[in-house]
Motif scaffolding. Structure first.
Motif, PDB file in Angstrom:
ATOM      1  N   LEU A  79       0.832  -1.198   0.000  1.00  0.00           N
ATOM      2  CA  LEU A  79       0.000   0.000   0.000  1.00  0.00           C
ATOM      3  C   LEU A  79       0.867   1.248   0.000  1.00  0.00           C
ATOM      4  O   LEU A  79       1.966   1.264   0.550  1.00  0.00           O
ATOM      5  N   LEU A  80       0.350   2.303  -0.606  1.00  0.00           N
ATOM      6  CA  LEU A  80       1.101   3.547  -0.731  1.00  0.00           C
ATOM      7  C   LEU A  80       0.225   4.727  -0.355  1.00  0.00           C
ATOM      8  O   LEU A  80      -0.973   4.736  -0.655  1.00  0.00           O
ATOM      9  N   PRO A  81       0.804   5.753   0.278  1.00  0.00           N
ATOM     10  CA  PRO A  81       0.044   6.965   0.535  1.00  0.00           C
ATOM     11  C   PRO A  81       0.044   7.915  -0.657  1.00  0.00           C
ATOM     12  O   PRO A  81      -0.289   9.079  -0.529  1.00  0.00           O
ATOM     13  N   MET A  91       7.030  -1.585  -4.561  1.00  0.00           N
ATOM     14  CA  MET A  91       6.527  -1.994  -3.257  1.00  0.00           C
ATOM     15  C   MET A  91       6.081  -3.450  -3.243  1.00  0.00           C
ATOM     16  O   MET A  91       6.203  -4.137  -2.230  1.00  0.00           O
ATOM     17  N   GLU A  92       5.553  -3.924  -4.345  1.00  0.00           N
ATOM     18  CA  GLU A  92       5.194  -5.341  -4.408  1.00  0.00           C
ATOM     19  C   GLU A  92       6.435  -6.213  -4.228  1.00  0.00           C
ATOM     20  O   GLU A  92       6.394  -7.238  -3.528  1.00  0.00           O
ATOM     21  N   ALA A  93       7.542  -5.792  -4.834  1.00  0.00           N
ATOM     22  CA  ALA A  93       8.799  -6.517  -4.651  1.00  0.00           C
ATOM     23  C   ALA A  93       9.334  -6.355  -3.235  1.00  0.00           C
ATOM     24  O   ALA A  93       9.999  -7.253  -2.696  1.00  0.00           O
ATOM     25  N   THR A  94       9.022  -5.228  -2.612  1.00  0.00           N
ATOM     26  CA  THR A  94       9.515  -4.951  -1.259  1.00  0.00           C
ATOM     27  C   THR A  94       8.930  -5.917  -0.233  1.00  0.00           C
ATOM     28  O   THR A  94       9.623  -6.333   0.703  1.00  0.00           O
ATOM     29  N   VAL A  95       7.663  -6.282  -0.381  1.00  0.00           N
ATOM     30  CA  VAL A  95       7.072  -7.240   0.555  1.00  0.00           C
ATOM     31  C   VAL A  95       7.881  -8.531   0.552  1.00  0.00           C
ATOM     32  O   VAL A  95       8.192  -9.097   1.608  1.00  0.00           O
ATOM     33  N   THR A 116      -4.218  -9.168   1.352  1.00  0.00           N
ATOM     34  CA  THR A 116      -5.161  -8.260   2.011  1.00  0.00           C
ATOM     35  C   THR A 116      -6.518  -8.356   1.330  1.00  0.00           C
ATOM     36  O   THR A 116      -6.619  -8.271   0.105  1.00  0.00           O
ATOM     37  N   ILE A 117      -7.555  -8.496   2.125  1.00  0.00           N
ATOM     38  CA  ILE A 117      -8.926  -8.447   1.640  1.00  0.00           C
ATOM     39  C   ILE A 117      -9.586  -7.187   2.203  1.00  0.00           C
ATOM     40  O   ILE A 117      -9.473  -6.897   3.397  1.00  0.00           O
ATOM     41  N   GLY A 349       1.058   5.825   7.743  1.00  0.00           N
ATOM     42  CA  GLY A 349       0.643   4.543   8.274  1.00  0.00           C
ATOM     43  C   GLY A 349       1.005   3.339   7.426  1.00  0.00           C
ATOM     44  O   GLY A 349       0.693   2.207   7.792  1.00  0.00           O
ATOM     45  N   ASP A 350       1.672   3.553   6.299  1.00  0.00           N
ATOM     46  CA  ASP A 350       2.071   2.448   5.418  1.00  0.00           C
ATOM     47  C   ASP A 350       3.572   2.203   5.480  1.00  0.00           C
ATOM     48  O   ASP A 350       4.193   1.764   4.503  1.00  0.00           O
TER      49      ASP A 350
END
Length: 429
Positions: A79-81, A91-95, A116-117, A349-350
Motif C-alpha cells: 500500500l502507498l500513501p 513496493m510489491e517486490a519490497t514485501v 489483504t482483503i 501509516g504504510d
C-alpha cells in the motif's frame, strides 16, 4: 475496556527486551542515524551490507521500536500513501524483500504472506472498489466471512507480521554486522555533519533523520509532518469455532472500503487485532503518552469489530494501545536529502514496507551507488509545510470528522458522500 487501556499486545508478546546503554560521550563515525525504528534500522542494515567497514551509529530517544515501528497494525504491504505505477511495482517486490531478510536473519516475527482483503459492505463501497481485483460475495466469504459482504477486493501483496518482533530482530541483525545502537539518547539538533544529543555530539560524514511522527519535535520541523494517532485493540485467543466462522485461514490482513481507515489481522496465536483512525490530532503537533489512550476510540473499534463479525458477541478486549504516525501535508511519502541531511518518512501509516524501500534507497544515495530505486518518483519529493496553528489543528481534525461523517452519510443515503469529496479537495493525495 478501561482495564485493557495502555496494554500493548505487541509489547506483551514481543519477546526478550534488550536494554542498550546511552551514548557515553562525543563520537566520530561515518554515518549517524537518528531513530531506531524501521527506517533507521533498514538503512543501517543495507549500509552495513554495502560497506562492511563503514562505522555506523544509531541513536534512539527511547528504545528500539518505541514509535510506530513497534505499535502498528502489522501489515507489511504494498500500500502507498500516493499513486505511482513504478512505486507500486517496487513496493510489491519490497514485501518479498522483507520476507527474504526475515528468513535470512532468522527473525521470528510471524511473517505470513496471506494478502489483504478489503470488504465492500454497501453498494457505494462496491462502486468505489471498482477496478481493483474484485471478489464476488461468495469468493470474499471464502477468505473472510464478514457481515453483509457484497464483495471485496484482494491483493496478494501483503504479509501479516508481529511488528515489534520485526524491529527487535532487525536491531539484532545490524548489531551482528557491527552497527552500534545507543538508546535513551534523544537528538537535540541534527546537522549535515553532526548530531547533537543530550549525551554528546556525534560527528559523521553522513547523517540520516529517521524520526517519522517524532520529526515534529525537532527544531525547525514542527510543520514538516502532522503526528496523527491511530489506536488498536486485541481480543483474547479465540476458539477454533469462531475462526471456522470468520476465516482468515491464510492470515489475510483485512480492511473495509469505508472512508475512516480501519485495519486488522489474525495473529499467529489466534487473536483478532484491529485498529483505526478516529483519535484527534493534538494542538501544536503535540505527542504525549496519554494520547495513546482514548476510551471513546477503543469503544468505537470494539463496536466496529462486532459489526464486522457478530459471532464475537461479548468477547472482551484484552489489550488496547496506540501511537502517532506521520502525515505530510500532501499525504505523499518521500526520501531524499535536504540541507545535507538524508531523510525518509511521511508514510501515512504504510511504513512497514515503505521503510524497507527507504532504507535501500538511502543506502544508494549515501554510497553513491547506481540504482533504479533512485529513479522512483518519491526520491527528492518535497511536501509543503503544514499550516501554522490554529489552522493545522482545525484542518486536520475537521478532516477526521469529515471522514467519520462521510461513512454515516453513505450508510444513510446510499450515495457517495459529498463530505468525502470535499475532503479530497482540501487534502489531495
Amino acid at each position: 475496556m478501561e482495564a485493557a487501556v495502555s496494554r500493548s499486545y505487541w509489547q506483551a508478546t514481543g519477546g526478550p527486551v534488550t536494554d542498550r546503554p546511552s551514548l557515553p560521550g562525543d563520537l566520530e563515525v561515518d554515518v549517524a542515524v537518528v531513530g531506531a525504528g524501521y527506517t533507521g534500522l533498514w538503512t543501517a542494515y543495507y549500509l552495513s551490507l554495502a560497506a562492511p567497514s563503514m562505522r555506523i551509529a544509531v541513536v534512539e530517544a527511547e528504545h528500539v521500536g518505541f514509535g510506530a515501528s513497534g505499535r502498528n497494525g502489522g501489515w507489511c504491504s504494498a500500500l502507498l500513501p500516493m499513486s505511482a505505477p513504478s512505486m507500486q511495482t517496487a513496493m510489491e517486490a519490497t514485501v518479498d524483500e522483507v520476507g527474504r531478510v526475515v528468513q535470512l536473519e532468522g527473525i521470528d516475527c510471524d511473517f505470513a504472506k496471506g494478502g489483504t482483503i478489503v470488504f465492500a459492505r454497501t453498494p457505494v463501497q462496491a462502486q468505489r472498489a471498482a477496478g481493483d481485483q474484485w471478489l464476488d460475495a461468495e469468493q470474499a466469504r471464502a477468505r473472510c466471512n464478514a457481515a453483509g459482504l457484497l464483495g471485496a477486493t484482494y491483493t496478494p501483496h501483503c504479509a501479516a507480521i508481529h511488528p515489534l518482533r520485526l524491529v527487535r530482530g532487525l536491531a539484532a541483525a545490524v548489531e551482528r554486522r557491527g552497527v552500534t545502537i545507543y538508546e535513551h539518547t534523544p537528538a537535540v539538533r541534527i546537522h549535515a555533519d553532526r548530531v547533537l544529543t543530550a549525551h554528546g555530539t556525534i560527528r559523521a560524514n553522513s547523517v540520516v533523520r529517521a524520526t517519522e511522527a517524532y520529526t515534529s519535535r525537532l527544531p525547525g520541523h514542527r510543520r514538516t509532518v502532522a503526528p496523527v494517532y491511530s489506536l488498536m485493540v486485541a481480543t483474547p485467543v479465540l476458539p477454533a469455532s469462531i475462526w471456522d466462522a470468520i476465516g482468515l485461514r491464510e492470515r489475510e490482513t483485512f480492511s473495509e472500503h469505508r472512508h475512516l481507515i480501519v485495519y486488522g489481522q489474525r495473529t499467529a496465536d489466534d487473536r483478532l487485532v484491529f485498529g483505526g483512525r478516529g483519535a484527534p490530532y493534538h494542538f501544536g503537533s503535540a505527542i504525549r503518552s496519554s494520547f495513546d489512550r482514548d476510551g471513546r476510540v477503543f469503544a468505537m473499534l470494539r463496536e466496529t469489530l462486532g459489526e464486522l463479525f457478530p459471532i464475537l458477541g461479548d468477547v472482551p478486549i484484552e489489550y488496547a494501545w496506540g501511537g502517532p504516525l506521520g502525515i505530510a501535508r500532501d499525504w505523499h511519502a518521500s526520501v531524499g536529502v535536504t540541507r545535507g541531511v538524508y531523510h525518509a518518512g511521511g508514510y501515512v501509516g504504510d511504513g512497514v514496507g515503505l521503510s524497507n524501500l527507504a532504507g535501500r534507497t538511502l543506502t544508494a544515495l549515501i554510497t553513491g551507488a547506481t540504482s533504479p530505486l533512485l529513479d522512483l518518483p518519491w526520491v527528492g519529493h518535497r511536501s509543503r509545510r503544514w499550516e501554522p496553528e490554529p489552522l493545522r489543528w482545525l484542518g486536520v481534525n475537521a478532516g477526521l470528522r469529515l471522514m467519520s461523517a462521510a461513512d454515516a452519510e453513505e450508510a444513510r443515503t446510499g450515495r457517495p458522500s459529498r463530505r468525502a469529496a470535499l475532503f479530497a479537495r482540501l487534502a489531495p493525495h
